[in-house]
Motif scaffolding. Structure first.
Motif, PDB file in Angstrom:
ATOM      1  N   PHE A 594       0.803  -1.222   0.000  1.00 11.05           N
ATOM      2  CA  PHE A 594       0.000   0.000   0.000  1.00 11.05           C
ATOM      3  C   PHE A 594       0.838   1.275   0.000  1.00 11.05           C
ATOM      4  O   PHE A 594       0.269   2.362   0.090  1.00 11.05           O
ATOM      5  CB  PHE A 594      -0.914   0.044   1.232  1.00 11.05           C
ATOM      6  N   GLN A 595       2.157   1.141  -0.066  1.00 14.53           N
ATOM      7  CA  GLN A 595       3.018   2.320   0.069  1.00 14.53           C
ATOM      8  C   GLN A 595       2.644   3.113   1.322  1.00 14.53           C
ATOM      9  O   GLN A 595       2.481   4.331   1.302  1.00 14.53           O
ATOM     10  CB  GLN A 595       2.902   3.207  -1.167  1.00 14.53           C
ATOM     11  N   ALA A 596       2.465   2.399   2.439  1.00 12.88           N
ATOM     12  CA  ALA A 596       1.993   3.021   3.682  1.00 12.88           C
ATOM     13  C   ALA A 596       3.032   4.006   4.214  1.00 12.88           C
ATOM     14  O   ALA A 596       4.244   3.736   4.194  1.00 12.88           O
ATOM     15  CB  ALA A 596       1.702   1.947   4.727  1.00 12.88           C
ATOM     16  N   ARG A 597       2.551   5.125   4.697  1.00  9.80           N
ATOM     17  CA  ARG A 597       3.391   6.152   5.301  1.00  9.80           C
ATOM     18  C   ARG A 597       2.767   6.586   6.621  1.00  9.80           C
ATOM     19  O   ARG A 597       1.575   6.882   6.690  1.00  9.80           O
ATOM     20  CB  ARG A 597       3.534   7.366   4.371  1.00  9.80           C
ATOM     21  N   GLU A 598       3.579   6.605   7.667  1.00  6.38           N
ATOM     22  CA  GLU A 598       3.120   7.035   8.987  1.00  6.38           C
ATOM     23  C   GLU A 598       3.731   8.392   9.313  1.00  6.38           C
ATOM     24  O   GLU A 598       4.929   8.608   9.102  1.00  6.38           O
ATOM     25  CB  GLU A 598       3.515   6.015  10.063  1.00  6.38           C
ATOM     26  N   ARG A 599       2.904   9.296   9.840  1.00  9.69           N
ATOM     27  CA  ARG A 599       3.374  10.627  10.233  1.00  9.69           C
ATOM     28  C   ARG A 599       2.948  10.908  11.667  1.00  9.69           C
ATOM     29  O   ARG A 599       1.772  10.716  12.020  1.00  9.69           O
ATOM     30  CB  ARG A 599       2.809  11.710   9.308  1.00  9.69           C
ATOM     31  N   VAL A 600       3.900  11.333  12.476  1.00 13.42           N
ATOM     32  CA  VAL A 600       3.632  11.670  13.881  1.00 13.42           C
ATOM     33  C   VAL A 600       3.928  13.142  14.076  1.00 13.42           C
ATOM     34  O   VAL A 600       5.016  13.618  13.742  1.00 13.42           O
ATOM     35  CB  VAL A 600       4.486  10.814  14.838  1.00 13.42           C
ATOM     36  N   GLU A 601       2.965  13.874  14.610  1.00 15.94           N
ATOM     37  CA  GLU A 601       3.129  15.306  14.905  1.00 15.94           C
ATOM     38  C   GLU A 601       3.109  15.486  16.419  1.00 15.94           C
ATOM     39  O   GLU A 601       2.056  15.339  17.051  1.00 15.94           O
ATOM     40  CB  GLU A 601       2.015  16.122  14.246  1.00 15.94           C
ATOM     41  N   MET A 602       4.246  15.759  16.974  1.00 16.71           N
ATOM     42  CA  MET A 602       4.368  15.950  18.419  1.00 16.71           C
ATOM     43  C   MET A 602       4.451  17.448  18.733  1.00 16.71           C
ATOM     44  O   MET A 602       5.254  18.163  18.139  1.00 16.71           O
ATOM     45  CB  MET A 602       5.616  15.255  18.946  1.00 16.71           C
ATOM     46  N   GLY A 609      -1.291  21.304  23.059  1.00 17.15           N
ATOM     47  CA  GLY A 609      -2.041  20.728  21.956  1.00 17.15           C
ATOM     48  C   GLY A 609      -1.842  19.227  21.865  1.00 17.15           C
ATOM     49  O   GLY A 609      -0.848  18.679  22.378  1.00 17.15           O
ATOM     50  N   PRO A 610      -2.773  18.514  21.225  1.00 16.94           N
ATOM     51  CA  PRO A 610      -2.673  17.049  21.144  1.00 16.94           C
ATOM     52  C   PRO A 610      -1.620  16.607  20.132  1.00 16.94           C
ATOM     53  O   PRO A 610      -1.339  17.307  19.157  1.00 16.94           O
ATOM     54  CB  PRO A 610      -4.073  16.633  20.684  1.00 16.94           C
ATOM     55  N   ALA A 611      -1.047  15.457  20.385  1.00 16.54           N
ATOM     56  CA  ALA A 611      -0.192  14.812  19.390  1.00 16.54           C
ATOM     57  C   ALA A 611      -1.083  14.145  18.343  1.00 16.54           C
ATOM     58  O   ALA A 611      -2.208  13.728  18.636  1.00 16.54           O
ATOM     59  CB  ALA A 611       0.709  13.785  20.059  1.00 16.54           C
TER      60      ALA A 611
END
Length: 670
Positions: A594-602, A609-611
């Protein structure tokens, strides 16, 4: 004659469809429509069972003065037709019984009632058809009726897109089948199946027909990459319609492929099995991976259908491989495994869609992340869904294990094949099927655990209550059949035997007379399986373990809160979710599939603010195949738009050129 009874049942279903036009305007019309549909489907089911089990010889074809001039409309019920009529009408009767209760919750019943019996009538006509014109006309009627059911909830924007994609793919599949039958009929135009059987094609044309059959039937069945309509259309339809489309209509596509390739196309070439095995095994793995990534309950079930269709086509590919190399007994085993799994899939997938419909009725939710704890509020539904989840996960002693076990027994016979290409390919296919079976088990542990176990994740799940008795009856009947077909598979195998005998010239040994009701696909010295003994062992050991725990380990049943990991009174939102359950599998396979990509915004230190965590999944079939085709069609349409502004002389010149070209083609062909 049984074919006449089948045609009368089709006529009755069409009459019920006409009644459904006015029945949607009054309160009891829905129950009467579904009740009459269930009764008619039951009559057709009994007729097909009698023909399959007790039919002898080749039944004659019935010719009606309809269809093409001087040809008429031909209909016949042979062993292959009878088997698929059993699948269709069993699923249709169960869906109609379920609809008696579920239909009361429809906002616009007039958009469903006329088309549901018409849909069942179209599927029956496809199976009964004995000439290409009747087959294609019934196929298109089935597609249009199911499209109308997909568009029943037309106010939702996603459903409009689902209906559009579905009708485009349906037209593409019909076009491919039209071309396939045109090549089979040849320049003489013998469109009756009896005429096609005696018309031999060259190896090149036979290869083209095989490819067109894969495109036409594969697009309706959901083979990758022709699957894109299925996860859109099946969830869009009402749940009993979704069950009929996923559990039953896909088997009509399997029937179409078998009828063309095993019956009408003539002797099998050595290479035919290669593309079918490759596409089938790839479909099985990709289908279950798609299902694991989804959080919409009905989309999970739709993608799971793709996986099971892949397994069925692997069985058909193995049957062709053995048939081409003069191994009729092994071919009969592989074909029986494919047909047995088609029957089983109709049972447990219909039960799962019924369960999803019950959950949707009780909670109004399809997102698994907002469900949970339903085992306490919907106990009967939870038991039925558990049985169906065990069956679709191919765990003994239920029916899914029996058919997949037969498929693996056929794979183990691959060393008998003389071609080294098949000797290398078939074990790889077996490995992919084993992987898909393991992933399917993980998928449905996830489904049942997230939806029915734990604590409710939303107020709607907390307020859920059990559904009506009609819906429960349909679900319980299908769950009971899953158990019976699993613990007594020999009777189903013997019922399929006439189909294998007519298509590959051999059959599996008679199973009903085996000691202890075991099934022995090849020889007792090689392998055997006894579902009844496995069932008794599991039931006895589970009962003994429960007795020991509750009677000997403690003198009283003690209840205590679950271990809270040091965080008492935690929110239900802290439970495992469907996405978190699938995360390890997504990280292993998602990058390739699926060409999966994970992004985390801390947030930075001091920011309250929420992560945020976001996962992007891409459907490579859309991006690599359908998007370029869509763009090309748009460009071509813009350039061809100038044809609207030609003069009359230019139009006549185009028509004359087209006529000359077609005459040249016909002259060269003949």
């Amino acid at each position: 004659m049984v074919a006449i009874v089948g045609l009368w049942c089709v006529a009755a279903l069409l009459g019920i469809a006409g009644f459904g036009i006015v029945a949607g305007n009054w309160s009891q019309g829905s129950r009467l429509t579904y009740g009459a549909t269930a009764a008619t489907s039951t009559v057709a089911l009994i007729t097909a069972v009698l023909q399959l089990v007790g039919g002898t010889g080749v039944p004659p074809s019935i010719v009606l003065p309809l269809g093409l001039p001087w040809i008429g409309a031909h209909f016949r019920m042979d062993a292959l037709s009878a088997f698929f009529l059993v699948v269709i009408n069993l699923g249709g009767a169960a869906a109609s019984l379920y609809g008696v209760g579920y239909g009361q919750h429809e906002d616009e019943p007039q958009r469903v009632l006329p088309f549901f019996p018409a849909f069942l009538a179209g599927m029956n006509l496809v199976i009964l058809a004995d000439d290409a014109f009747s087959f294609l006309l019934s196929w298109e009627f089935m597609s249009l009726a199911s499209w109308a059911l997909v568009m029943a909830h037309h106010h939702e924007r996603d459903n409009i897109r689902a209906g559009y994609v579905y009708i485009v793919m349906a037209c593409f599949g019909t076009l491919a089948l039209l071309l396939a039958f045109g090549l089979l009929a040849g320049p003489e135009g013998g469109y009756a199946f009896a005429s096609i059987r005696v018309h031999q094609l060259s190896p090149l044309l036979a290869g083209f027909v095989l490819g067109l059959a894969l495109l036409g039937a594969g697009s309706k069945a959901g083979l990758v990459p022709l699957h894109v309509w299925l996860p859109l259309a099946h969830p869009a339809a009402p749940s009993h319609v979704s069950a009929s489309m996923s559990g039953v209509m896909t088997k009509v596509a399997v029937y179409g492929f078998i009828r063309i390739v095993f019956d009408l196309l003539g002797p099998t070439a050595w290479w035919w099995s290669f593309p079918i095995l490759a596409i089938g095994s790839g479909t099985a793995v990709l289908g279950v991976l798609y299902a694991l990534m989804e959080t919409d309950l009905k989309r999970v079930l739709a993608y799971s259908t793709i996986e099971n269709i892949g397994l069925i086509f692997v069985g058909l590919g193995l049957a062709l491989a053995f048939r081409a190399n003069s191994l009729p007994a092994a071919s009969a085993l592989a074909l029986t495994a494919a047909l047995f799994h088609a029957f089983n899939h109709a049972l447990f997938k219909s039960a799962l869609f019924f369960g999803a419909g019950a959950v949707l009725t009780a909670t109004g939710e399809r997102q698994m992340e907002r469900l949970g704890g339903l085992i306490h509020r919907m106990p009967t539904t939870s038991v039925v869904v558990l049985v169906a989840c065990v069956a679709i996960s191919a765990l003994p002693p239920l029916n899914g294990f029996a058919s997949e076990w037969l498929a693996f027994q056929a794979i183990l016979l691959s060393p008998q094949l003389p071609l080294w290409g098949l000797k290398l390919l078939v074990p790889a296919v077996g490995a992919l099927l084993a992987l898909s079976a393991a992933l399917a088990a993980a998928c449905f542990v996830r489904v049942f655990g997230i939806v029915f176990l734990g604590r409710p994740r939303s107020p709607a799940a907390e307020r859920a209550a059990e559904v009506d008795r009609w819906s429960l009856s349909a679900m319980v009947i299908l769950a009971g059949l899953c158990i019976l077909a699993g613990i007594l598979p020999g009777f189903v195998i013997d019922a399929i035997a006439p189909v294998a005998q007519s298509l590959v010239g051999s059959r599996m040994p008679e199973q009903a007379g085996m000691s202890w009701l075991s099934i022995i696909p090849v020889a007792e010295s090689r392998s055997s399986y006894n579902g009844l003994l496995v069932f008794c062992f599991i039931a006895a050991s589970a009962s003994l373990a429960a007795y020991v725990i509750h009677r000997l380990a403690s003198h009283a049943l003690r209840r205590a809160p679950a271990w809270d990991c040091g965080f008492p009174q935690s929110s239900p939102a802290t439970q495992y979710t469907a996405s978190s359950f699938a995360q390890p599998i997504r990280r292993v396979f998602g990058g390739y599939a699926f060409q999966a990509r994970e992004r985390v915004e801390m947030p930075p230190p001091g920011n309250l603010g929420p992560a945020r965590f976001q996962v992007d999944l891409r459907d490579l079939a859309w991006e690599l195949i359908y998007t370029p085709i869509t763009n090309s069609v748009s460009v071509a349409a813009e350039r061809l738009n100038r044809l609207q502004f030609l003069t009359i002389r230019q139009y006549l010149s185009l028509v004359f050129s087209a006529l000359v070209f077609l005459l040249l083609v016909l002259a060269l062909w003949s």
